[in-house]
Scaffold this motif. Structure first.
Motif, mmCIF file in Angstrom:
data_model
loop_
_atom_site.group_PDB
_atom_site.id
_atom_site.type_symbol
_atom_site.label_atom_id
_atom_site.label_comp_id
_atom_site.label_asym_id
_atom_site.label_seq_id
_atom_site.Cartn_x
_atom_site.Cartn_y
_atom_site.Cartn_z
ATOM 1 N N ASN A 2 -4.063 3.261 6.755
ATOM 2 C CA ASN A 2 -4.803 4.221 7.545
ATOM 3 C C ASN A 2 -4.442 4.028 8.999
ATOM 4 N N SER A 3 -3.562 4.865 9.515
ATOM 5 C CA SER A 3 -3.116 4.708 10.890
ATOM 6 C C SER A 3 -3.935 5.527 11.853
ATOM 7 N N THR A 4 -4.861 6.326 11.368
ATOM 8 C CA THR A 4 -5.598 7.216 12.244
ATOM 9 C C THR A 4 -6.979 6.692 12.575
ATOM 10 N N GLY A 5 -7.438 5.679 11.840
ATOM 11 C CA GLY A 5 -8.760 5.132 12.098
ATOM 12 C C GLY A 5 -9.831 5.796 11.261
ATOM 13 N N SER A 6 -9.512 6.904 10.586
ATOM 14 C CA SER A 6 -10.478 7.570 9.711
ATOM 15 C C SER A 6 -9.985 7.479 8.288
ATOM 16 N N VAL A 7 -10.870 7.219 7.347
ATOM 17 C CA VAL A 7 -10.478 7.031 5.957
ATOM 18 C C VAL A 7 -10.591 8.344 5.206
ATOM 19 N N ASP A 8 -9.521 8.692 4.510
ATOM 20 C CA ASP A 8 -9.564 9.844 3.623
ATOM 21 C C ASP A 8 -10.288 9.401 2.356
ATOM 22 N N HIS A 9 -11.498 9.935 2.122
ATOM 23 C CA HIS A 9 -12.353 9.425 1.049
ATOM 24 C C HIS A 9 -11.749 9.681 -0.329
ATOM 25 N N VAL A 10 -11.027 10.788 -0.492
ATOM 26 C CA VAL A 10 -10.395 11.054 -1.790
ATOM 27 C C VAL A 10 -9.323 10.023 -2.064
ATOM 28 N N ALA A 11 -8.485 9.762 -1.050
ATOM 29 C CA ALA A 11 -7.424 8.766 -1.221
ATOM 30 C C ALA A 11 -8.014 7.394 -1.468
ATOM 31 N N ALA A 12 -9.076 7.055 -0.727
ATOM 32 C CA ALA A 12 -9.688 5.733 -0.875
ATOM 33 C C ALA A 12 -10.263 5.552 -2.269
ATOM 34 N N ALA A 13 -10.853 6.618 -2.799
ATOM 35 C CA ALA A 13 -11.473 6.521 -4.116
ATOM 36 C C ALA A 13 -10.435 6.317 -5.207
ATOM 37 N N ASN A 14 -9.214 6.793 -4.951
ATOM 38 C CA ASN A 14 -8.172 6.716 -5.963
ATOM 39 C C ASN A 14 -7.276 5.487 -5.808
ATOM 40 N N ARG A 15 -7.587 4.604 -4.882
ATOM 41 C CA ARG A 15 -6.751 3.428 -4.655
ATOM 42 C C ARG A 15 -6.871 2.455 -5.815
ATOM 43 N N LEU A 16 -5.809 1.726 -6.041
ATOM 44 C CA LEU A 16 -5.829 0.609 -6.972
ATOM 45 C C LEU A 16 -5.777 -0.660 -6.124
ATOM 46 N N ASP A 17 -6.853 -1.410 -6.120
ATOM 47 C CA ASP A 17 -6.925 -2.572 -5.243
ATOM 48 C C ASP A 17 -5.816 -3.582 -5.524
ATOM 49 N N TRP A 18 -5.436 -3.726 -6.794
ATOM 50 C CA TRP A 18 -4.428 -4.738 -7.089
ATOM 51 C C TRP A 18 -3.095 -4.381 -6.455
ATOM 52 N N VAL A 19 -2.814 -3.076 -6.299
ATOM 53 C CA VAL A 19 -1.570 -2.666 -5.628
ATOM 54 C C VAL A 19 -1.607 -3.115 -4.170
ATOM 55 N N ASP A 20 -2.746 -2.949 -3.516
ATOM 56 C CA ASP A 20 -2.865 -3.397 -2.132
ATOM 57 C C ASP A 20 -2.766 -4.916 -2.031
ATOM 58 N N TYR A 21 -3.343 -5.626 -2.994
ATOM 59 C CA TYR A 21 -3.174 -7.083 -3.006
ATOM 60 C C TYR A 21 -1.694 -7.446 -3.149
ATOM 61 N N GLY A 22 -0.997 -6.750 -4.049
ATOM 62 C CA GLY A 22 0.425 -7.024 -4.244
ATOM 63 C C GLY A 22 1.235 -6.774 -2.987
ATOM 64 N N LYS A 23 0.977 -5.646 -2.322
ATOM 65 C CA LYS A 23 1.691 -5.346 -1.087
ATOM 66 C C LYS A 23 1.315 -6.329 0.006
ATOM 67 N N GLY A 24 0.056 -6.755 -0.001
ATOM 68 C CA GLY A 24 -0.367 -7.746 0.982
ATOM 69 C C GLY A 24 0.363 -9.061 0.814
ATOM 70 N N ILE A 25 0.471 -9.513 -0.427
ATOM 71 C CA ILE A 25 1.212 -10.750 -0.701
ATOM 72 C C ILE A 25 2.651 -10.606 -0.253
ATOM 73 N N CYS A 26 3.260 -9.465 -0.564
ATOM 74 C CA CYS A 26 4.668 -9.243 -0.215
ATOM 75 C C CYS A 26 4.878 -9.229 1.295
ATOM 76 N N ILE A 27 4.044 -8.488 2.020
ATOM 77 C CA ILE A 27 4.267 -8.391 3.468
ATOM 78 C C ILE A 27 4.010 -9.720 4.155
ATOM 79 N N ILE A 28 3.039 -10.484 3.663
ATOM 80 C CA ILE A 28 2.802 -11.814 4.234
ATOM 81 C C ILE A 28 4.002 -12.721 3.966
ATOM 82 N N MET A 29 4.586 -12.622 2.782
ATOM 83 C CA MET A 29 5.767 -13.436 2.475
ATOM 84 C C MET A 29 6.953 -13.044 3.347
ATOM 85 N N VAL A 30 7.082 -11.756 3.655
ATOM 86 C CA VAL A 30 8.167 -11.301 4.527
ATOM 87 C C VAL A 30 7.983 -11.874 5.937
ATOM 88 N N VAL A 31 6.775 -11.772 6.468
ATOM 89 C CA VAL A 31 6.499 -12.337 7.793
ATOM 90 C C VAL A 31 6.703 -13.850 7.770
#
Length: 349
Positions: A2-31
């Motif tokens: 979310n680069s705008t500071g406002s959350v799109d509620h439809v998109a947020a409702a459809n998120r898969l948290d484990w995907v965000d965890y996976g991307k989080g692990i990956c980006i932290i490993m890259v840094v």
């Protein structure tokens, strides 16, 4: 993201948290990789973080690319104009912007050593040879276009060709060719096998104990393979790449189920923000810590620089997102080929 500071509620409702965890692990490993190797190169010695970076080497980028392909099936049939806008222009905008920012930061040092003409030459060359840490978003649009262009080719053929390219360990010296050969099979697998990946995540959450045992075995085997160099062998690199992807998916699914380490999920939700902006706080903290010598242990310095890189990127985004500088992380409407939708940066990604 979310680069705008406002959350799109439809998109947020459809998120898969484990995907965000996976991307989080990956980006932290890259840094972590860039931070640790940078500190060690400047200090002339290695610390305990070097072993962590080496352990993650077989799967760090494969998993990032596999996750990047997971949701492609939902949008690949869009018309070419919309597809190019979301999957090519989007990343091109951020590449041009941030390669310019990086050059502005590094230009004085380059000019002092090689002259202004060299700086101009290297800046122009960065549009042929991806510059520094930004090669991922340079290459990702190429993957998107190749996948759409080859829709009518039997998927098994594309996958086999991608696997053969990875096994061939091609080294031409041009990042685009070399990384395409090494990484496309993982991106295409994310696209092709998305349903199986989602099923794996659900199975892990339903059989947590079995998953934990499997992860323990994987960790031992992966550690031994990286220590001995077996994971770098042709074919074995592919095997350990996919094994590592499965392991990170499993870890992410378990973290999402337990709602542990939510900061990792948050980093994954804003992974492109971290990817774009970590270089400056990383470099600044490295220089400060090494010059002051306040901490002597190189491993600890590497860990602190990693934290500064991630936290500094997020702080940069938080400071800019509701100001005139929001264009750093939010593509302005003038740079859209189609009407700008109300989606987050993550959704566009």
């Amino acid at each position: 993201m979310n680069s705008t500071g406002s959350v799109d509620h439809v998109a947020a409702a459809n998120r898969l948290d484990w995907v965000d965890y996976g991307k989080g692990i990956c980006i932290i490993m890259v840094v972590m990789m860039h931070s640790t190797l940078g500190v060690e190169a400047a200090a002339g010695q290695q610390g305990f973080m070097h072993a962590v970076v080496e352990f993650a080497k077989p799967f760090r980028m494969p998993d990032f690319f596999l996750i990047s392909g997971l949701f492609l099936a939902r949008v690949i049939d869009r018309d070419w104009r919309t597809y190019i806008d979301r999957k090519v222009v989007h990343f091109a905008y951020f590449y041009v912007l941030w390669v310019t920012i990086q050059f502005a930061v590094k230009a004085p040092a380059f000019a002092a050593e090689q002259g202004a003409a060299y700086v101009a030459k290297m800046y122009l060359f960065s549009f042929i040879e991806p510059f520094g840490t930004l090669w991922f978003i340079y290459l990702l649009p190429i993957f998107f276009v190749v996948t759409k262009l080859t829709q009518r080719v039997p998927p098994a053929v594309i996958w086999v060709v991608g696997a053969a390219l990875e096994i061939a360990t091609i080294h031409t010296g041009w990042t685009v060719i070399d990384e395409f050969a090494s990484r496309f099979v993982y991106f295409y697998s994310g696209y092709l096998l998305a349903n199986y990946v989602f099923s794996l995540a659900r199975d892990v959450q339903s059989h947590a104990v079995v998953a934990l045992v499997g992860l323990a075995v994987w960790a031992l085997v992966n550690g031994a393979a990286t220590y001995t160099g077996v994971s770098d062998w042709p074919l074995m690199s592919l095997v350990f790449g996919f094994a590592g992807c499965a392991a990170i998916i499993a870890v992410s699914a378990l973290l999402a189920k337990m709602r542990w380490l939510d900061a990792i999920r948050y980093c994954g939700e804003h992974s492109l923000v971290v990817y774009l902006a970590f270089f400056l706080p990383m470099a600044a903290s490295r220089i400060l810590l090494l010059k002051t010598g306040v901490i002597s242990d190189i491993g600890t310095v590497s860990l602190i620089v990693t934290i500064c890189g991630v936290a500094g990127a997020m702080a940069w985004w938080w400071a800019a997102r509701n100001t005139a500088f929001r264009f750093l992380f939010d593509r302005p409407a003038a740079f859209w080929l189609t009407p700008k939708p109300r989606v987050t940066l993550q959704a566009a990604e």
